[in-house]
Enzyme design. Structure first.
Site, PDB file in Angstrom:
ATOM      1  N   ASP A  43      -1.454   5.261   8.459  1.00 40.90           N
ATOM      2  CA  ASP A  43      -1.667   3.819   8.374  1.00 40.90           C
ATOM      3  C   ASP A  43      -3.088   3.551   8.893  1.00 40.90           C
ATOM      4  OD1 ASP A  43      -1.074   0.975   8.352  1.00 40.90           O
ATOM      5  OD2 ASP A  43      -0.870   1.131  10.533  1.00 40.90           O
ATOM      6  N   GLY A  76       1.779  -4.394   9.930  1.00 39.95           N
ATOM      7  CA  GLY A  76       2.203  -3.530   8.827  1.00 39.95           C
ATOM      8  C   GLY A  76       2.563  -4.257   7.554  1.00 39.95           C
ATOM      9  N   ILE A  77       2.765  -5.562   7.636  1.00 39.06           N
ATOM     10  CA  ILE A  77       3.213  -6.273   6.437  1.00 39.06           C
ATOM     11  C   ILE A  77       2.047  -7.009   5.772  1.00 39.06           C
ATOM     12  CG2 ILE A  77       5.583  -6.453   7.298  1.00 39.06           C
ATOM     13  CD1 ILE A  77       4.997  -9.385   7.856  1.00 39.06           C
ATOM     14  N   ARG A  82      -0.563  -9.656   3.823  1.00 39.73           N
ATOM     15  CA  ARG A  82      -1.206 -10.897   4.293  1.00 39.73           C
ATOM     16  C   ARG A  82      -0.317 -12.118   4.047  1.00 39.73           C
ATOM     17  NH1 ARG A  82      -6.850 -11.574   1.634  1.00 39.73           N
ATOM     18  NH2 ARG A  82      -6.915  -9.389   2.251  1.00 39.73           N
ATOM     19  N   SER A 122      -1.859   1.982   3.668  1.00 36.51           N
ATOM     20  CA  SER A 122      -2.028   0.731   4.409  1.00 36.51           C
ATOM     21  C   SER A 122      -1.776  -0.463   3.512  1.00 36.51           C
ATOM     22  CB  SER A 122      -3.465   0.652   4.938  1.00 36.51           C
ATOM     23  OG  SER A 122      -3.754  -0.665   5.366  1.00 36.51           O
ATOM     24  N   SER A 140      -3.253  -3.130   3.831  1.00 32.25           N
ATOM     25  CA  SER A 140      -4.472  -3.943   3.822  1.00 32.25           C
ATOM     26  C   SER A 140      -5.215  -3.876   2.491  1.00 32.25           C
ATOM     27  CB  SER A 140      -5.410  -3.477   4.937  1.00 32.25           C
ATOM     28  OG  SER A 140      -6.614  -4.208   4.871  1.00 32.25           O
ATOM     29  N   ASN A 181      -8.288  -4.710   2.613  1.00 29.66           N
ATOM     30  CA  ASN A 181      -9.654  -4.479   3.117  1.00 29.66           C
ATOM     31  C   ASN A 181      -9.876  -3.014   3.506  1.00 29.66           C
ATOM     32  OD1 ASN A 181     -10.571  -7.330   3.191  1.00 29.66           O
ATOM     33  ND2 ASN A 181      -8.940  -7.561   4.703  1.00 29.66           N
ATOM     34  N   GLU A 221       2.237   5.834  12.038  1.00 30.58           N
ATOM     35  CA  GLU A 221       2.382   4.371  11.971  1.00 30.58           C
ATOM     36  C   GLU A 221       2.438   3.725  13.347  1.00 30.58           C
ATOM     37  OE1 GLU A 221       2.667   1.534  10.628  1.00 30.58           O
ATOM     38  OE2 GLU A 221       2.549   1.967   8.512  1.00 30.58           O
TER      39      GLU A 221
HETATM   40  C1  G6P Z   1      -1.911  -4.117   7.734  1.00 30.93           C
HETATM   41  C2  G6P Z   1      -1.822  -4.872   9.049  1.00 30.93           C
HETATM   42  C3  G6P Z   1      -1.276  -6.253   8.855  1.00 30.93           C
HETATM   43  C4  G6P Z   1      -2.050  -6.980   7.754  1.00 30.93           C
HETATM   44  C5  G6P Z   1      -1.944  -6.182   6.453  1.00 30.93           C
HETATM   45  C6  G6P Z   1      -2.730  -6.830   5.324  1.00 30.93           C
HETATM   46  O1  G6P Z   1      -0.664  -3.664   7.378  1.00 30.93           O
HETATM   47  O2  G6P Z   1      -1.015  -4.173   9.971  1.00 30.93           O
HETATM   48  O3  G6P Z   1      -1.378  -6.944  10.076  1.00 30.93           O
HETATM   49  O4  G6P Z   1      -1.548  -8.273   7.554  1.00 30.93           O
HETATM   50  O5  G6P Z   1      -2.460  -4.883   6.680  1.00 30.93           O
HETATM   51  O6  G6P Z   1      -4.097  -6.714   5.607  1.00 30.93           O
HETATM   52  P1  G6P Z   1      -5.262  -7.468   4.854  1.00 30.93           P
HETATM   53  O7  G6P Z   1      -6.500  -6.797   5.413  1.00 30.93           O
HETATM   54  O8  G6P Z   1      -5.082  -7.212   3.396  1.00 30.93           O
HETATM   55  O9  G6P Z   1      -5.149  -8.892   5.199  1.00 30.93           O
HETATM   56 MG    MG Z   2      -0.720  -0.667  11.449  1.00 24.46          MG
END
Ligand code: G6P
Ligand code: MG
Length: 217
Positions: free
Chosen positions: A10, A47-48, A50, A115, A117, A119, A170
């Site tokens: 992660d 982990g979840i 946005r 991940s 994310s 980003n 994780e």
């Molecule tokens: C990860 C983080 C979360 C975040 C998610 C989306 O899993 O643990 O806290 O909301 O990524 O990230 P992003 O960078 O796309 O907003």
């Molecule tokens: Mg994490």
């Protein structure tokens, strides 16, 4: 030691210290909406995705919004989050994780990122560690967020390994659940009272070596 062909990491809170920036950006948004967001509730957002995070935040604050407004606020939170990320330096790579990944690679283990994310590429490039990952499964590539296993299954598929031969690292409860549902072994990085369903829990990567890891999993 069972056979380990791949390790899937992660990003936020495992490889880089970005979890605190997600928290600060959500906290700022909550404040704008007129309520306080506390650290104890932040665990639910780790982990979840946005949008799922925003929905939980709004539920905590008792706020109801239409979808357009949700999209606007999610974009605003991301703008604030990226302001923190832009100021990040390689010192915010979490202690000892880079050396550990390099050691795993040297021992022939494939390395992937899993991940939620969107980003992830930007952060890994900015910190100069994107080359460590053979594949990057991130929030731009999946439909189902953790605790659904899709992200880890995609990473394993791209690495051409079976879940049973892979270990997920994780820091989020939802991430450990995703690993279990996907048939992966898992290492929780952080608090054992939150990550107790993982096969092993470590506080961080300080002092971790490949041989130590093979002995514990
Ligand atoms: C990860 C983080 C979360 C975040 C998610 C989306 O899993 O643990 O806290 O909301 O990524 O990230 P992003 O960078 O796309 O907003
Ligand atoms: Mg994490």
């Amino acid at each position: 030691m069972k056979e380990i062909k791949a390790c899937i990491f992660d990003l936020d809170g495992v490889v880089v210290d970005t979890a605190k920036y997600h928290y600060l950006a959500w906290k700022r948004l909550a404040k704008d909406l007129g309520f306080e967001f506390h650290e104890k509730d932040n665990e639910r957002l780790k982990g979840i995705s946005r949008l799922d995070s925003l929905n939980i935040l709004l539920e905590i604050g008792g706020v109801t919004l239409d979808n357009d407004e949700k999209e606007r606020l999610a974009a605003l939170k991301n703008q604030w989050y990226l302001e923190y990320i832009d100021r990040m330096t390689p010192e915010e790579i979490l202690p000892s994780v880079k050396g550990f990944i390099e050691e795993l690679k040297d021992s022939g283990v494939k390395i992937g990122l899993g991940s939620a994310s969107k980003n992830a590429n930007y952060i890994l490039e900015k910190l100069g560690i994107i080359h460590l990952f053979e594949t990057i499964a991130d929030g731009t590539k999946v439909h189902n967020a953790k605790p659904h296993p899709e992200i880890f299954l995609l990473a394993a598929k791209e690495l051409n390994v079976l879940p049973i031969h892979s270990v997920v690292f994780e820091d989020a409860e939802a991430g450990i659940e995703a690993a279990i549902r996907g048939g992966f072994r898992s290492v929780g990085v952080g608090n054992p009272s939150i990550l107790g369903n993982a096969n092993v829990v470590i506080p961080n990567f300080i002092g971790m070596t490949a041989s130590k890891f093979y002995g514990m999993i």
